[in-house]
Write a protein that holds these residues in place. Structure first.
Motif, PDB file in Angstrom:
ATOM      1  N   GLU A  41      -4.957  -0.104   9.548  1.00 10.88           N
ATOM      2  CA  GLU A  41      -4.401   0.678   8.421  1.00 10.88           C
ATOM      3  C   GLU A  41      -4.392  -0.328   7.318  1.00 10.88           C
ATOM      4  O   GLU A  41      -4.607   0.212   6.167  1.00 10.88           O
ATOM      5  CB  GLU A  41      -2.681   0.392   8.828  1.00 10.88           C
ATOM      6  CG  GLU A  41      -2.101   1.573   7.918  1.00 10.88           C
ATOM      7  CD  GLU A  41      -2.302   2.955   8.357  1.00 10.88           C
ATOM      8  OE1 GLU A  41      -2.792   3.533   7.634  1.00 10.88           O
ATOM      9  OE2 GLU A  41      -1.997   3.064   9.771  1.00 10.88           O
ATOM     10  N   ARG A  66     -19.650   3.426  -0.976  1.00 14.45           N
ATOM     11  CA  ARG A  66     -18.211   3.814  -0.819  1.00 14.45           C
ATOM     12  C   ARG A  66     -18.237   4.493   0.529  1.00 14.45           C
ATOM     13  O   ARG A  66     -18.917   5.233   0.963  1.00 14.45           O
ATOM     14  CB  ARG A  66     -17.829   4.919  -1.875  1.00 14.45           C
ATOM     15  CG  ARG A  66     -17.909   4.499  -3.335  1.00 14.45           C
ATOM     16  CD  ARG A  66     -18.004   5.494  -4.578  1.00 14.45           C
ATOM     17  NE  ARG A  66     -19.200   6.283  -4.135  1.00 14.45           N
ATOM     18  CZ  ARG A  66     -19.219   7.582  -4.619  1.00 14.45           C
ATOM     19  NH1 ARG A  66     -18.340   8.082  -5.393  1.00 14.45           N
ATOM     20  NH2 ARG A  66     -20.360   8.356  -4.223  1.00 14.45           N
ATOM     21  N   LYS A 125       1.959   2.313  -3.049  1.00 13.16           N
ATOM     22  CA  LYS A 125       0.808   2.411  -3.915  1.00 13.16           C
ATOM     23  C   LYS A 125       0.589   1.439  -5.220  1.00 13.16           C
ATOM     24  O   LYS A 125       0.246   1.692  -6.281  1.00 13.16           O
ATOM     25  CB  LYS A 125       0.725   3.836  -4.673  1.00 13.16           C
ATOM     26  CG  LYS A 125       0.839   4.940  -3.621  1.00 13.16           C
ATOM     27  CD  LYS A 125      -0.290   5.687  -3.504  1.00 13.16           C
ATOM     28  CE  LYS A 125      -0.097   6.940  -2.646  1.00 13.16           C
ATOM     29  NZ  LYS A 125      -0.499   6.601  -1.329  1.00 13.16           N
ATOM     30  N   ARG A 180      -7.988   8.314   9.945  1.00  8.88           N
ATOM     31  CA  ARG A 180      -7.388   7.663   8.835  1.00  8.88           C
ATOM     32  C   ARG A 180      -8.465   7.963   7.717  1.00  8.88           C
ATOM     33  O   ARG A 180      -8.946   9.175   7.599  1.00  8.88           O
ATOM     34  CB  ARG A 180      -7.381   5.862   9.072  1.00  8.88           C
ATOM     35  CG  ARG A 180      -5.977   5.946   9.978  1.00  8.88           C
ATOM     36  CD  ARG A 180      -5.554   4.615  10.204  1.00  8.88           C
ATOM     37  NE  ARG A 180      -6.097   3.828  11.183  1.00  8.88           N
ATOM     38  CZ  ARG A 180      -5.648   3.264  12.118  1.00  8.88           C
ATOM     39  NH1 ARG A 180      -4.317   3.506  12.525  1.00  8.88           N
ATOM     40  NH2 ARG A 180      -6.290   2.679  13.189  1.00  8.88           N
ATOM     41  N   ARG A 181      -8.766   6.839   6.880  1.00  6.65           N
ATOM     42  CA  ARG A 181      -9.481   7.525   5.864  1.00  6.65           C
ATOM     43  C   ARG A 181     -10.956   7.263   5.565  1.00  6.65           C
ATOM     44  O   ARG A 181     -11.609   7.145   4.649  1.00  6.65           O
ATOM     45  CB  ARG A 181      -8.766   7.006   4.300  1.00  6.65           C
ATOM     46  CG  ARG A 181      -7.141   7.378   4.505  1.00  6.65           C
ATOM     47  CD  ARG A 181      -6.793   7.747   2.963  1.00  6.65           C
ATOM     48  NE  ARG A 181      -6.880   6.424   2.082  1.00  6.65           N
ATOM     49  CZ  ARG A 181      -5.925   5.693   2.078  1.00  6.65           C
ATOM     50  NH1 ARG A 181      -4.911   5.810   2.982  1.00  6.65           N
ATOM     51  NH2 ARG A 181      -5.800   4.611   1.416  1.00  6.65           N
ATOM     52  N   SER A 182     -11.562   6.399   6.767  1.00  6.67           N
ATOM     53  CA  SER A 182     -12.813   6.105   6.684  1.00  6.67           C
ATOM     54  C   SER A 182     -13.722   7.119   6.931  1.00  6.67           C
ATOM     55  O   SER A 182     -15.025   7.115   7.055  1.00  6.67           O
ATOM     56  CB  SER A 182     -13.402   5.031   7.530  1.00  6.67           C
ATOM     57  OG  SER A 182     -12.870   5.354   8.753  1.00  6.67           O
ATOM     58  N   HIS A 207       0.826  -1.234   0.131  1.00  9.82           N
ATOM     59  CA  HIS A 207      -0.011   0.092   0.024  1.00  9.82           C
ATOM     60  C   HIS A 207       0.651   1.257   0.062  1.00  9.82           C
ATOM     61  O   HIS A 207       0.623   2.413  -0.610  1.00  9.82           O
ATOM     62  CB  HIS A 207      -1.052  -0.055   1.198  1.00  9.82           C
ATOM     63  CG  HIS A 207      -1.955  -0.858   1.093  1.00  9.82           C
ATOM     64  ND1 HIS A 207      -2.631  -1.380   2.279  1.00  9.82           N
ATOM     65  CD2 HIS A 207      -2.715  -1.273  -0.083  1.00  9.82           C
ATOM     66  CE1 HIS A 207      -3.759  -2.237   1.920  1.00  9.82           C
ATOM     67  NE2 HIS A 207      -3.648  -2.244   0.488  1.00  9.82           N
ATOM     68  N   HIS A 211     -19.853  -2.772   2.515  1.00  4.56           N
ATOM     69  CA  HIS A 211     -19.212  -3.429   1.208  1.00  4.56           C
ATOM     70  C   HIS A 211     -20.205  -4.183   0.387  1.00  4.56           C
ATOM     71  O   HIS A 211     -20.096  -4.097  -0.818  1.00  4.56           O
ATOM     72  CB  HIS A 211     -17.902  -4.367   1.604  1.00  4.56           C
ATOM     73  CG  HIS A 211     -16.785  -3.589   1.956  1.00  4.56           C
ATOM     74  ND1 HIS A 211     -15.858  -3.998   2.983  1.00  4.56           N
ATOM     75  CD2 HIS A 211     -16.441  -2.302   1.805  1.00  4.56           C
ATOM     76  CE1 HIS A 211     -14.827  -3.135   3.337  1.00  4.56           C
ATOM     77  NE2 HIS A 211     -15.113  -1.955   2.338  1.00  4.56           N
ATOM     78  N   ASP A 216      -8.057  -4.766   2.299  1.00  4.89           N
ATOM     79  CA  ASP A 216      -8.031  -4.169   1.190  1.00  4.89           C
ATOM     80  C   ASP A 216      -6.763  -4.657   0.169  1.00  4.89           C
ATOM     81  O   ASP A 216      -5.687  -4.309   0.455  1.00  4.89           O
ATOM     82  CB  ASP A 216      -7.908  -2.704   1.379  1.00  4.89           C
ATOM     83  CG  ASP A 216      -7.636  -1.916   0.008  1.00  4.89           C
ATOM     84  OD1 ASP A 216      -8.239  -2.625  -1.031  1.00  4.89           O
ATOM     85  OD2 ASP A 216      -6.923  -0.778  -0.130  1.00  4.89           O
ATOM     86  N   ASP A 257     -10.133  -1.757   4.271  1.00  2.20           N
ATOM     87  CA  ASP A 257     -10.638  -0.952   3.192  1.00  2.20           C
ATOM     88  C   ASP A 257     -11.589  -0.351   3.495  1.00  2.20           C
ATOM     89  O   ASP A 257     -12.924  -0.840   3.796  1.00  2.20           O
ATOM     90  CB  ASP A 257     -10.877  -1.895   2.056  1.00  2.20           C
ATOM     91  CG  ASP A 257     -11.753  -1.396   0.739  1.00  2.20           C
ATOM     92  OD1 ASP A 257     -11.179  -0.070   0.628  1.00  2.20           O
ATOM     93  OD2 ASP A 257     -12.409  -1.897   0.143  1.00  2.20           O
ATOM     94  N   PRO A 258     -11.817   1.160   3.677  1.00  6.63           N
ATOM     95  CA  PRO A 258     -10.528   1.921   3.753  1.00  6.63           C
ATOM     96  C   PRO A 258      -9.886   1.692   5.263  1.00  6.63           C
ATOM     97  O   PRO A 258     -10.638   1.367   5.956  1.00  6.63           O
ATOM     98  CB  PRO A 258     -10.936   3.118   3.577  1.00  6.63           C
ATOM     99  CG  PRO A 258     -12.609   3.153   4.249  1.00  6.63           C
ATOM    100  CD  PRO A 258     -12.771   1.948   4.000  1.00  6.63           C
ATOM    101  N   PRO A 259      -8.711   2.220   5.413  1.00 10.17           N
ATOM    102  CA  PRO A 259      -8.090   2.359   6.656  1.00 10.17           C
ATOM    103  C   PRO A 259      -9.053   3.065   7.527  1.00 10.17           C
ATOM    104  O   PRO A 259      -9.301   4.050   7.333  1.00 10.17           O
ATOM    105  CB  PRO A 259      -6.745   3.283   6.460  1.00 10.17           C
ATOM    106  CG  PRO A 259      -6.483   2.963   5.067  1.00 10.17           C
ATOM    107  CD  PRO A 259      -7.698   2.787   4.236  1.00 10.17           C
TER     108      PRO A 259
END
Lengths: 331, 331
Positions: free
Chosen positions: B281, B264, A262, B328-330, A259, B259, A284, B284-286
């Motif tokens: 980490e 998304r 990328k 993080r990215r969620s 990851h 999911h 993921d 999906d997503p982090p």
DNA sequence: TTGTACGCGTTATCAC
DNA sequence: GTGATAACGCGTACAA
């Protein structure tokens, strides 16, 4: 905290009589039995497992030890649950120890097992010729090895067909068109690790692919080493197009490295891990893995241990369970 | 398996003398000391913890119990490691029990603790007014509550500021522009759960957002209920745009539901979980989470327990640790 | 049918 | 300095 003495005094009988009504079988006249049972209830009597253990030098401690590398590793946690479920079903309690793959800790905990007079111990030996484990096994303490086995001493063993699992995983990658397949392995003195490497090599051979030695990297089963070794492989002049990682934690580390660069999975790099995870589906991408029946490994190990406690003389048994390739989206 | 008797015989001294050289402090003439030490080595003597425990009715068992809902839950596994690390550092061993949030199992294991004469027990009580735990606490057994606490009996406690954690998580979602925020909570009789719900409500109130009752759903802390409740929320006529899930396993379940519907994250649905995961980490997503210092919770609980064992009379202490929002990215 | 007495391996309290 | 000896709580052979 009431003792037999106190119960006997309250019921105006001897401790032998109280002991008799507790251990059912023997004959006691209904009237005295009733009196004793009342005293038992009044004082909320609970037998001391400690005293019992001191008196009877083996087999009835209703206590077993479990020594694993790390309970935070989901694979060992699942084994632990399997052991515990079978133990609870038989009124056994569990002494849990984390060895951290550290021989001193393992030795300390094995000493505790002796000192506590446990009925037996379930453990994955540190390696093939784990002296401390061999010593205690030869001293007569019932031992069941899980996951890994010993080379010189034979004990009961519950293991998984690691060779088959690895063979299936790598064959699957080959079927997907990969020829340059990296292997991230763990400590090479561990029997399971060697079997998985053999499975990897045999799968390549069966497909007529000549192995590239630089694609094989050995770590220590931990997350960080998976990350580091994946980076090493990526830095090769001709990096692999697929990765087979021999345990769960190193696979998570490998994912992190991919990851970070990328890279797309599986397009840029396909990944198969060993050991399933409850959240493999949520990773993921959802991870293709070789699933080991870890709960069943633990359960059967405890069953084997109970049988050995009952019948110390019987010849050691080896139970071999089959792993299963679970194909998700990382390949 | 050699006893004091045998050592004494071999060294041609009395057991008292052997005991004296073992327990250092007392005076023994060098010659006899040497003889005893030789016998000790020759016979590979190890003291029996069982006999010691029978003799001394408290405080030196070097054994403590840990009763948790499920060792396969990474949060409790991390607490367990914290407890174990502190225990090992003090030569203590650990009796591990999984209660499965089941009162009968908990009761059985508490009985085992008494019967084994452990020095103390670390546990998250089943709920506020857990009778079995209150009984044993009042019987004088040293108890340290972790994560959750008791309402009528005061014991040592190590807890996390759940209100603050939840408040921060929900405020973060609000700052990201969300007004319709779903809450997936666990069993409502658990104190931590209630505090997290209060944090949720207070964050909404602080932002002047009026709560919608149908956005709050109660489950049982397990993965499956996270999945089911998320689906319920998605089926609402006006579904939420963000989710706050009060524990790790239910968060993984929520992810699965999202999911499956190909939503998304965070565009269609933002998600904050409670409890960090070593592989958060790699998800999906982090995942954005409220991280609890679980290892520290366990470590401090064991320290508190040791102190209480040393000094049974001291007033109960409450240690409150701070959680940390890890973005993080969620979201 | 019930009671007495011993031993399991320690620690601790006395004497000597 | 060192050695007998009494607990701790239980199970059980043996005696009554």
């Amino acid at each position: 905290m009431a003792s037999l003495q106190e119960v006997a005094a309250r019921a105006k009988v001897s401790i032998a009589t109280v002991s008799r009504v507790l251990n059912k079988s023997e004959k006691v006249v209904p009237a005295t039995r009733a009196a004793v049972e009342k005293a038992l209830r009044d004082l909320d009597y609970r037998p001391s497992r400690v005293a019992r253990r001191l008196r009877m030098n083996s087999g009835r401690a209703n206590l077993v030890g479990l020594i694993i590398p790390d309970i935070q590793n989901p694979f060992f946690a699942e084994i632990a649950r399997g052991v515990e479920d079978a133990a609870y079903a038989n009124q056994y309690a569990l002494l849990l120890c984390n060895s951290d793959e550290n021989l001193d800790k393992e030795r300390f905990y094995l000493d505790v097992m002796r000192a506590e007079s446990v009925d037996g111990v379930v453990l994955p030996p540190f390696d093939d010729r784990d002296d401390a484990v061999m010593d205690i096994a030869q001293s007569g303490m019932p031992i069941v090895c899980v996951d890994r086995s010993l080379v010189r001493v034979k004990t009961d063993v519950v293991e998984v067909d690691n060779h088959q699992g690895a063979f299936d995983a790598v064959s699957h990658l080959i079927a997907r068109g990969h020829e340059h397949i990296g292997l991230i392995e763990g400590r090479t003195t561990v029997s399971t690790n060697r079997e998985r490497r053999r499975g990897y090599a045999d799968a390549l051979a069966a497909a007529g692919i000549s192995p590239r030695k630089e694609l094989i990297r050995a770590g220590d089963f931990k997350q960080e080493s998976g990350r580091v070794l994946t980076n090493e492989l990526l830095d090769l002049r001709k990096p692999p197009t697929a990765l087979f990682v021999v345990n769960n934690l190193m696979t998570v580390g490998a994912l992190a490295a991919l990851h970070q660069r990328k890279l797309r999975i599986p397009q840029d790099m396909a990944v198969v891990g060993f050991d399933d995870l409850p959240w493999a589906e949520a990773l993921d991408p959802p991870l293709t893995v070789v699933r080991q029946p870890a709960h069943e490994v633990g359960r059967q190990a405890m069953e084997l241990l109970l049988k050995r406690i009952m019948e110390p003389g019987r010849p050691p048994l080896t139970v071999r369970l089959q792993p299963e390739l679970v194909i998700r989206r990382s390949t």
